[in-house]
Design a protein around this motif. Structure first.
Motif, PDB file in Angstrom:
ATOM      1  N   LEU A 196       8.655 -56.316 121.976  1.00 43.57           N
ATOM      2  CA  LEU A 196       7.983 -55.271 122.741  1.00 43.57           C
ATOM      3  C   LEU A 196       7.789 -55.657 124.206  1.00 43.57           C
ATOM      4  O   LEU A 196       7.733 -54.780 125.073  1.00 43.57           O
ATOM      5  CB  LEU A 196       6.627 -54.951 122.106  1.00 43.57           C
ATOM      6  CG  LEU A 196       6.672 -54.349 120.700  1.00 43.57           C
ATOM      7  CD1 LEU A 196       5.260 -54.023 120.203  1.00 43.57           C
ATOM      8  CD2 LEU A 196       7.532 -53.095 120.677  1.00 43.57           C
ATOM      9  N   VAL A 197       7.698 -56.944 124.482  1.00 41.96           N
ATOM     10  CA  VAL A 197       7.543 -57.401 125.864  1.00 41.96           C
ATOM     11  C   VAL A 197       8.732 -56.962 126.715  1.00 41.96           C
ATOM     12  O   VAL A 197       8.585 -56.700 127.916  1.00 41.96           O
ATOM     13  CB  VAL A 197       7.366 -58.937 125.900  1.00 41.96           C
ATOM     14  CG1 VAL A 197       7.562 -59.482 127.308  1.00 41.96           C
ATOM     15  CG2 VAL A 197       5.974 -59.315 125.400  1.00 41.96           C
ATOM     16  N   THR A 198       9.910 -56.842 126.093  1.00 40.71           N
ATOM     17  CA  THR A 198      11.097 -56.430 126.859  1.00 40.71           C
ATOM     18  C   THR A 198      10.980 -55.002 127.385  1.00 40.71           C
ATOM     19  O   THR A 198      11.771 -54.594 128.236  1.00 40.71           O
ATOM     20  CB  THR A 198      12.371 -56.543 126.001  1.00 40.71           C
ATOM     21  OG1 THR A 198      12.299 -55.621 124.895  1.00 40.71           O
ATOM     22  CG2 THR A 198      12.535 -57.955 125.456  1.00 40.71           C
ATOM     23  N   LEU A 253       2.603 -48.632 122.744  1.00 42.80           N
ATOM     24  CA  LEU A 253       3.116 -49.934 123.155  1.00 42.80           C
ATOM     25  C   LEU A 253       1.974 -50.892 123.480  1.00 42.80           C
ATOM     26  O   LEU A 253       1.962 -52.047 123.012  1.00 42.80           O
ATOM     27  CB  LEU A 253       4.038 -49.764 124.366  1.00 42.80           C
ATOM     28  CG  LEU A 253       4.568 -51.046 125.008  1.00 42.80           C
ATOM     29  CD1 LEU A 253       5.404 -51.850 124.017  1.00 42.80           C
ATOM     30  CD2 LEU A 253       5.390 -50.739 126.260  1.00 42.80           C
ATOM     31  N   ILE A 254       1.002 -50.447 124.247  1.00 47.01           N
ATOM     32  CA  ILE A 254      -0.125 -51.299 124.632  1.00 47.01           C
ATOM     33  C   ILE A 254      -0.930 -51.713 123.403  1.00 47.01           C
ATOM     34  O   ILE A 254      -1.314 -52.878 123.241  1.00 47.01           O
ATOM     35  CB  ILE A 254      -1.030 -50.561 125.642  1.00 47.01           C
ATOM     36  CG1 ILE A 254      -0.222 -50.138 126.873  1.00 47.01           C
ATOM     37  CG2 ILE A 254      -2.193 -51.452 126.038  1.00 47.01           C
ATOM     38  CD1 ILE A 254       0.449 -51.272 127.607  1.00 47.01           C
ATOM     39  N   LYS A 255      -1.187 -50.756 122.505  1.00 50.07           N
ATOM     40  CA  LYS A 255      -1.957 -51.059 121.304  1.00 50.07           C
ATOM     41  C   LYS A 255      -1.220 -52.046 120.405  1.00 50.07           C
ATOM     42  O   LYS A 255      -1.823 -52.976 119.845  1.00 50.07           O
ATOM     43  CB  LYS A 255      -2.246 -49.770 120.529  1.00 50.07           C
ATOM     44  CG  LYS A 255      -3.279 -48.871 121.179  1.00 50.07           C
ATOM     45  CD  LYS A 255      -3.537 -47.643 120.320  1.00 50.07           C
ATOM     46  CE  LYS A 255      -4.624 -46.757 120.921  1.00 50.07           C
ATOM     47  NZ  LYS A 255      -4.868 -45.546 120.081  1.00 50.07           N
ATOM     48  N   SER A 256       0.078 -51.851 120.243  1.00 53.00           N
ATOM     49  CA  SER A 256       0.856 -52.737 119.364  1.00 53.00           C
ATOM     50  C   SER A 256       0.928 -54.149 119.930  1.00 53.00           C
ATOM     51  O   SER A 256       0.843 -55.136 119.186  1.00 53.00           O
ATOM     52  CB  SER A 256       2.262 -52.166 119.167  1.00 53.00           C
ATOM     53  OG  SER A 256       2.218 -50.908 118.516  1.00 53.00           O
ATOM     54  N   LEU A 257       1.096 -54.270 121.248  1.00 55.82           N
ATOM     55  CA  LEU A 257       1.106 -55.588 121.886  1.00 55.82           C
ATOM     56  C   LEU A 257      -0.212 -56.322 121.633  1.00 55.82           C
ATOM     57  O   LEU A 257      -0.222 -57.507 121.253  1.00 55.82           O
ATOM     58  CB  LEU A 257       1.347 -55.448 123.392  1.00 55.82           C
ATOM     59  CG  LEU A 257       2.786 -55.198 123.844  1.00 55.82           C
ATOM     60  CD1 LEU A 257       2.804 -54.789 125.316  1.00 55.82           C
ATOM     61  CD2 LEU A 257       3.644 -56.443 123.639  1.00 55.82           C
ATOM     62  N   ALA A 258      -1.313 -55.623 121.832  1.00 58.82           N
ATOM     63  CA  ALA A 258      -2.628 -56.238 121.657  1.00 58.82           C
ATOM     64  C   ALA A 258      -2.855 -56.656 120.203  1.00 58.82           C
ATOM     65  O   ALA A 258      -3.417 -57.729 119.928  1.00 58.82           O
ATOM     66  CB  ALA A 258      -3.723 -55.280 122.113  1.00 58.82           C
ATOM     67  N   LEU A 259      -2.423 -55.825 119.274  1.00 65.24           N
ATOM     68  CA  LEU A 259      -2.608 -56.135 117.860  1.00 65.24           C
ATOM     69  C   LEU A 259      -1.814 -57.376 117.456  1.00 65.24           C
ATOM     70  O   LEU A 259      -2.338 -58.277 116.783  1.00 65.24           O
ATOM     71  CB  LEU A 259      -2.181 -54.933 117.017  1.00 65.24           C
ATOM     72  CG  LEU A 259      -2.232 -55.125 115.506  1.00 65.24           C
ATOM     73  CD1 LEU A 259      -3.664 -55.362 115.044  1.00 65.24           C
ATOM     74  CD2 LEU A 259      -1.632 -53.925 114.787  1.00 65.24           C
ATOM     75  N   LEU A 260      -0.561 -57.439 117.860  1.00 64.13           N
ATOM     76  CA  LEU A 260       0.280 -58.582 117.515  1.00 64.13           C
ATOM     77  C   LEU A 260      -0.224 -59.861 118.192  1.00 64.13           C
ATOM     78  O   LEU A 260      -0.175 -60.946 117.606  1.00 64.13           O
ATOM     79  CB  LEU A 260       1.731 -58.302 117.906  1.00 64.13           C
ATOM     80  CG  LEU A 260       2.406 -57.181 117.098  1.00 64.13           C
ATOM     81  CD1 LEU A 260       3.699 -56.735 117.758  1.00 64.13           C
ATOM     82  CD2 LEU A 260       2.673 -57.649 115.666  1.00 64.13           C
TER      83      LEU A 260
END
Length: 435
Positions: free
Chosen positions: A239-241, A196-203
């Motif tokens: 993903l923020v949700t 989750l953290i990695k995907s948030l940062a990438l987007l």
């Protein structure tokens, strides 16, 4: 049955209410049509019990076997040397995965399908990469929130990431990969997880290139970049949700001021995505802090009012109408904390979209499942868990019999139409008496 994904914020919010009311010699186009027609006409007896004879059950089993044979052929087509054949196979699978629940069929073949999709993502054209990313997203939704989906996501995430950040890759492929990363991470990872953290940062790294520079000026968008930024922002907001309160506080402080500036973007779809994301972030902020206030809220409201009443003639009429509608809702929520509730009906049930969070989740699934979203709401345990619907309903024959048939509904509508036509003609007749 697939294991449901627990802990989704979409189902845990208090006050949520839901109501109850081909042949080997066939061409690629024929195969696509056959698969879709089988799925659109097949009976939904997996969850609805019908009265029928043994012969009808045999016919249904035969139809199911034929459909599975055609799907196996579509999977085989993904390994064909011809790019046209591979694209046709991907399109057939996309239609089948979105319109029907295939957990048992795919559980036995998930590794084979994943390997084929990996090959298309690595070596295919931009069009094939975009199609493969979409099919992989549907595969994760089919497998649910269990270990199978998580394993598949971990396998293909590096490839999706590489395409997304590759500036030389097709814009369509990068957009599809952004959506795939958001949705697959959403259904397969736990809250506060590393993925989750990695995907948030990438987007974030993708859509933050649209943020204003140090002088406060928005950068000139490159061709196709607004669509990519829009896809990345919507995947990120999904993903923020899932984020815990501690993480949300950081994200709110970082992104809300920058997103306000992006409301001046020249692209209408990106402006709308930004507006909806701002409303979502404000809603999440109010959930964790009762007295949450937006920085420079007066300026934000003035900007939203301007967009809600935009009448510039140089914008397309449909764009102006869509923009005004969305920003009226956003402004109304920011000022009054009031959300316009929407009711989605499927079968004899309903789901209520009563918050910006639930709207973002529903819109994300609707974008990928398209017209099949209602079928999945009715039968897919993953979606039913996320929206708090419980286990799929099992209706007896008496309840099923009370439903009006499509033909009967057509006859009723035709009679009602004729009656209205006669009544209106009588009223419009100049010779009618005026009382």
């Amino acid at each position: 049955m697939p294991r449901s994904k627990k802990g989704k914020r979409g189902s845990g919010k208090p006050g949520i209410k839901n109501g109850v009311k081909g042949d080997l010699g066939a061409s690629d186009d024929e195969l696509t049509s056959d698969v879709l027609s089988h799925y659109s006409s097949a009976s939904e007896t997996t969850s609805v019990m019908d009265e029928g004879t043994g012969g009808e059950q045999v016919d249904e089993q035969t139809a199911q076997e034929e459909t599975e044979d055609k799907l196996k052929q579509c999977i085989d087509n993904l390994m064909d040397k011809s790019s046209k054949t591979r694209l046709a196979g991907l399109e057939s699978l996309r239609q089948a995965f979105s319109s029907r629940l295939l957990y048992d069929f795919l559980t036995e073949r998930r590794l084979t399908v994943s390997d084929c999709l990996e090959r298309s993502l690595k070596k295919g054209s931009g069009e094939e990469q975009a199609a493969a990313a979409t099919v992989f997203t549907l595969l994760c939704i089919q497998l649910g929130g269990g270990d199978e989906a998580e394993e598949g996501f971990k396998m293909l995430r590096p490839i999706l990431t590489a395409i997304l950040i590759d500036n030389s890759a097709s814009i369509a492929a990068r957009q599809s990969c952004a959506r795939a990363l958001g949705m697959c991470c959403y259904v397969s990872t736990a809250e506060e997880g590393e993925d989750l953290i990695k995907s948030l940062a990438l987007l974030e790294s993708v859509f933050m290139s649209s943020y204003p520079n140090r002088e406060g000026t928005l950068p000139t968008p490159k061709p196709g970049s607004p669509g990519l930024h829009c896809a990345a922002l919507q995947a990120w907001s999904l993903l923020v949700t899932l984020c815990p309160a501690s993480r949300l506080t950081v994200l709110l402080d970082l992104h809300l001021p920058k997103l306000q500036a992006c409301l001046q973007s020249s692209d209408v779809n990106y402006r709308i995505a930004v507006g909806e994301t701002i409303a979502l972030l404000v809603e999440l902020g109010r959930d964790i802090e009762e007295n949450f206030e937006v920085e420079d809220s007066d300026s934000l409201c003035e900007c939203l009012k301007s967009l809600a009443t935009d009448g510039n003639k140089h914008r397309a009429k449909n764009d102006r109408r869509k923009q005004r509608s969305i920003f009226r809702e956003v402004l109304h929520y920011i000022e009054n904390e009031d959300f316009s509730e929407e009711r989605i009906r499927f079968g004899v049930e309903s789901v209520y979209i009563d918050s910006w969070m639930r709207r973002r989740i529903y819109d994300a699934f609707k974008e990928i499942l398209e017209s099949g979203v209602r079928h999945h709401l009715q039968f897919n345990p993953l979606l039913r868990d996320i929206f708090g619907l419980g286990a799929p309903l099992i209706l007896d024959a008496a309840v099923k019999a009370n439903k009006i048939s499509r033909f009967e509904k057509h006859l009723f509508n035709s009679a009602a139409f004729k009656a209205r036509t006669k009544q209106r003609a009588k009223v419009r007749d100049k010779r009618a008496d005026v009382m």
